[in-house]
Scaffold this active site. Structure first.
Site, PDB file in Angstrom:
ATOM      1  N   CYS A 128       0.864  -1.187   0.000  1.00  0.00           N
ATOM      2  CA  CYS A 128       0.000   0.000   0.000  1.00  0.00           C
ATOM      3  C   CYS A 128       0.906   1.245   0.000  1.00  0.00           C
ATOM      4  CB  CYS A 128      -0.930  -0.082   1.209  1.00  0.00           C
ATOM      5  SG  CYS A 128      -2.165   1.211   1.393  1.00  0.00           S
ATOM      6  N   ASP A 184      -7.991  -3.105  -8.655  1.00  0.00           N
ATOM      7  CA  ASP A 184      -7.594  -2.062  -7.709  1.00  0.00           C
ATOM      8  C   ASP A 184      -7.948  -0.693  -8.284  1.00  0.00           C
ATOM      9  OD1 ASP A 184      -6.341  -0.274  -6.008  1.00  0.00           O
ATOM     10  OD2 ASP A 184      -4.522  -1.476  -5.797  1.00  0.00           O
ATOM     11  N   HIS A 215      -7.257  -3.958  -4.222  1.00  0.00           N
ATOM     12  CA  HIS A 215      -6.203  -3.379  -3.401  1.00  0.00           C
ATOM     13  C   HIS A 215      -6.150  -4.102  -2.052  1.00  0.00           C
ATOM     14  CE1 HIS A 215      -3.411  -0.091  -2.485  1.00  0.00           C
ATOM     15  NE2 HIS A 215      -3.912  -0.097  -1.253  1.00  0.00           N
TER      16      HIS A 215
END
Length: 254
Positions: A128, A184, A215
């Site tokens: 991330c 994502d 994600h």
């Protein structure tokens, strides 16, 4: 395959006047081991990041997860609620690329001071926000292997402002593996293609992996967890570290 017994601790390492908290995991066996820096999500060095750090150490590495929000919120860690996401993003928006690079270089100095590392190669893995930081840190000459998981904004921004992190690709000297989910929404396919094109243009050894996932697919604490994609990506990251960090078998392993 046998794994290493490990020991863990919470440590502090200096970067000038700043002391940075970090979670350290390392094999208990004697010998010299490559090292891997683990970069957190926006949620701090929480249970998931500590677990990843321990998993890496069990594979025969000294692994350390530095607190990326040390200047902003020492000791911060959170779960995955909407409130935690909002707070984590607020801290992320206050970080600066040069400070993150300086903190990473300080982590490298700390690792090199440990008897278990002693000049061995160093890699990174990040998720991330940490996936973006890992790509940024790949520009440091000490970093020989980078596993970047769904790092948003690499092609469009950099922490603290300025040209996007992608513009620094030519400074990378190691190997980059980058992992993305096709579903994502925070990383459009066009941005993944830009990253691949930049790595190819600068002749950086790399591989890009795409999964039918959202994600955060690697994190088993999140609703977006995708076990098949996570397992495949984990094995590929380990292959990267085994090849690029030139890990040698250590005495004492069954």
């Amino acid at each position: 395959m046998s794994t290493y017994e490990i020991e863990t601790s919470t440590v502090l390492f200096p970067n000038g006047d700043l002391s940075i908290d970090a979670y350290l995991a390392q094999p208990t066996q004697s010998g010299s081991f490559p090292a891997v820096i683990v970069f957190q999500e926006i949620f701090g060095v929480n249970d998931h990041i500590r677990d990843v750090t321990e998993r890496i150490a069990r594979e025969g590495y000294v692994a350390i997860a530095p607190a990326l929000y040390q200047r902003l919120a020492p000791g911060f860690e959170a779960g995955y609620t909407p409130e935690a996401i909002e707070l984590g993003r607020a801290y992320k928006m206050q970080t600066k690329a040069e400070e993150l690079l300086g903190d990473t270089q300080a982590a490298i100095r700390y690792l090199r001071s440990l008897p278990a590392v002693d000049g061995a190669a160093i890699g990174t893995i990040g998720f991330c926000f940490g996936g973006h930081v890992a790509y940024l840190a790949a520009t440091l000459p000490d970093i020989k292997a980078t596993a970047s998981f769904y790092g948003a904004g690499i092609a469009t921004a950099t922490p603290g402002g300025g040209p996007p992190t992608l513009s620094r690709t030519g400074d990378i000297t190691g190997t980059v593996y980058a992992f993305f989910g096709d579903r994502d929404a925070s990383i459009p396919a066009a941005e993944v293609a830009q990253i691949q094109d930049a790595l190819s243009a600068h002749r950086i050894p790399h591989q890009i992996f795409r999964y039918p996932a959202d994600h955060g697919f690697f994190c088993d604490r999140r609703g977006s967890y995708q076990p098949d994609a996570a397992a495949d990506a984990w094995q590929k990251a380990l292959q990267l570290f085994q090849s690029a960090l030139e890990r040698q078998p250590q005495a004492g392993l069954p």
